[in-house]
Design a protein around this motif. Structure first.
Motif, PDB file in Angstrom:
ATOM      1  N   GLU A 103       0.870  -1.151  -0.113  1.00 20.01           N
ATOM      2  CA  GLU A 103      -0.123   0.051  -0.112  1.00 20.01           C
ATOM      3  C   GLU A 103       0.891   1.140  -0.254  1.00 20.01           C
ATOM      4  O   GLU A 103       1.834   1.329   0.655  1.00 20.01           O
ATOM      5  N   THR A 104       0.501   2.282  -0.867  1.00 18.07           N
ATOM      6  CA  THR A 104       1.385   3.443  -0.951  1.00 18.07           C
ATOM      7  C   THR A 104       0.609   4.435  -0.075  1.00 18.07           C
ATOM      8  O   THR A 104      -0.504   4.711  -0.315  1.00 18.07           O
ATOM      9  N   ARG A 105       1.380   5.170   0.833  1.00 23.89           N
ATOM     10  CA  ARG A 105       0.643   6.178   1.662  1.00 23.89           C
ATOM     11  C   ARG A 105       1.183   7.575   0.934  1.00 23.89           C
ATOM     12  O   ARG A 105       2.466   7.964   1.134  1.00 23.89           O
ATOM     13  N   ARG A 106       0.074   8.324   0.512  1.00 25.30           N
ATOM     14  CA  ARG A 106       0.664   9.511  -0.218  1.00 25.30           C
ATOM     15  C   ARG A 106       0.424  10.960   0.716  1.00 25.30           C
ATOM     16  O   ARG A 106      -0.361  10.648   1.622  1.00 25.30           O
ATOM     17  N   SER A 107       1.237  11.751   0.310  1.00 25.74           N
ATOM     18  CA  SER A 107       0.867  12.891   1.407  1.00 25.74           C
ATOM     19  C   SER A 107       1.175  14.320   0.197  1.00 25.74           C
ATOM     20  O   SER A 107       1.468  13.964  -0.777  1.00 25.74           O
ATOM     21  N   LEU A 131     -13.791  13.214  -4.923  1.00 19.45           N
ATOM     22  CA  LEU A 131     -13.245  13.078  -3.385  1.00 19.45           C
ATOM     23  C   LEU A 131     -11.713  12.610  -3.554  1.00 19.45           C
ATOM     24  O   LEU A 131     -11.297  12.001  -4.145  1.00 19.45           O
ATOM     25  N   GLY A 132     -11.063  13.075  -2.361  1.00 15.91           N
ATOM     26  CA  GLY A 132      -9.574  12.931  -2.385  1.00 15.91           C
ATOM     27  C   GLY A 132      -9.546  11.765  -1.407  1.00 15.91           C
ATOM     28  O   GLY A 132     -10.392  11.240  -0.870  1.00 15.91           O
ATOM     29  N   ARG A 133      -8.396  11.585  -0.929  1.00 15.02           N
ATOM     30  CA  ARG A 133      -8.070  10.257  -0.037  1.00 15.02           C
ATOM     31  C   ARG A 133      -8.737  10.582   1.376  1.00 15.02           C
ATOM     32  O   ARG A 133      -8.998   9.469   1.852  1.00 15.02           O
ATOM     33  N   ARG A 134      -8.926  11.673   1.945  1.00 12.67           N
ATOM     34  CA  ARG A 134      -9.596  11.672   3.166  1.00 12.67           C
ATOM     35  C   ARG A 134     -11.272  12.140   2.961  1.00 12.67           C
ATOM     36  O   ARG A 134     -11.839  12.534   3.802  1.00 12.67           O
ATOM     37  N   TRP A 135     -11.623  11.819   1.702  1.00 15.47           N
ATOM     38  CA  TRP A 135     -13.055  12.133   1.152  1.00 15.47           C
ATOM     39  C   TRP A 135     -13.419  13.730   1.232  1.00 15.47           C
ATOM     40  O   TRP A 135     -14.485  14.063   1.382  1.00 15.47           O
ATOM     41  N   ASP A 136     -12.430  14.395   1.161  1.00 12.63           N
ATOM     42  CA  ASP A 136     -12.470  15.948   0.838  1.00 12.63           C
ATOM     43  C   ASP A 136     -12.979  16.168  -0.534  1.00 12.63           C
ATOM     44  O   ASP A 136     -12.812  15.412  -1.525  1.00 12.63           O
TER      45      ASP A 136
END
Length: 308
Positions: A103-107, A131-136
């Motif tokens: 799994e890739t954790r992006r920032s 939607l983005g990774r945090r559902w923004d």
């Protein structure tokens, strides 16, 4: 008839062929090794790959021969590094060995691709957002504004689907089936956010939702998870009344943590006609809007119609 042995054999052969092809495309200087004497075959030697990956030459040779040996996840990662595999090739290597890819954790900022903005702009009869990774909510179209309200008026954590579901009374009132949709949304959010456990942005959002919603406080500890699914959503629009949509969530290939959510209006409750009238009332407003992440400089906060 049991086809599992044949499938396993095919996977091992495909795994071996992929390893061999990646090795043969590399030159010693590509990996920091001296070129040495003239080589009869292209690429690195097997013993060189074994050395770079920290495994035995014989064992690596067995892998390329398609023998029934099973490397660990750590060894697969070492082979991917030794062979200079990119993320797509690394994922392919893991899947060939029947293992879940790393799994890739992006920032950092999340930028919606321009082709996706164009798609949003063209979906005039379907409310849709990205939607983005945090559902923004990163981008949205004119139809989404007509049905769900203007996301431009929201900022920071408030422009987040989970925040809207659990901490925004106006949004909650629009969701006819909130009691069923809210726990399902929470379970899907948890499944999506597992890669970011402990991330400060996620932890802040979760803390806000716990403080704002007794339902969130009660459901979050249950550890329920669901994968995304489609269905029908009934909306009580403050101006148009009851509306019914069929919705679906689509992953964005170039951005694994990004998804497009689209709502198709149904004939039920005269939703199509109601949506047409709502859109007519928005004449003169921009078609597609979006927002950059919270930490992006203010001149880049709004993404309007993409360039032609």
């Amino acid at each position: 008839m049991d086809t599992r042995p044949a499938t396993h054999d095919n996977r091992r052969r495909a795994f071996a062929a992929f390893l061999r092809s990646r090795r043969e495309r590399l030159a010693p200087e590509d990996v920091g090794l001296p070129p040495g004497l003239r080589r009869r075959t292209p690429g690195l030697r097997r013993e060189e790959v074994a050395l770079l990956a920290g495994v035995g030459t014989t064992w690596y040779t067995w892998l390329e021969q398609g023998r029934d040996v099973r490397p660990s996840r750590e060894v697969l990662s070492a082979l991917a590094k030794a062979l200079r595999l990119d993320p797509t090739e690394t994922r392919h290597l893991f899947l060939l060995d029947d293992r879940a890819p790393p799994e890739t954790r992006r920032s950092g900022p999340e930028i919606v691709p321009v082709p996706l903005l164009r798609m949003l702009d063209s979906m005039r009869g379907q409310p849709a957002y990205v939607l983005g990774r945090r559902w923004d909510v990163l981008a949205w179209n004119r139809a989404a504004v007509a049905v769900f309200g203007d996301y431009e008026r929201l900022d920071g954590d408030a422009r987040n689907i989970m925040h809207m579901v659990f901490a925004d009374p106006d949004h909650r009132r629009r969701m006819v089936d909130w009691d069923g949709l809210a726990p399902a949304s929470l379970a899907m959010f948890r499944a999506d956010s597992v890669r970011y456990a402990g991330d400060p942005d996620f932890e802040r959002l979760i803390a806000i939702l716990k403080a704002a919603s007794r339902e969130f406080r009660a459901w979050w500890p249950k550890q329920e998870v669901l994968r995304p699914f489609g269905g029908h959503k009934r909306i009580d629009h403050p101006g148009a009344g009851r509306m019914v949509f069929e919705y679906t969530s689509l992953a964005v290939a170039e951005q694994p943590d990004m998804k497009l959510v689209a709502y198709t209006p149904l004939e039920e409750e005269q939703t199509i006609g109601k949506l047409d009238r709502l859109l007519a009332s928005l004449d003169g407003r921009p078609e597609a809007r979006g927002a950059a992440p919270r930490d992006m400089p203010s001149p880049g906060r709004r993404l309007t119609r993409p360039p032609a």
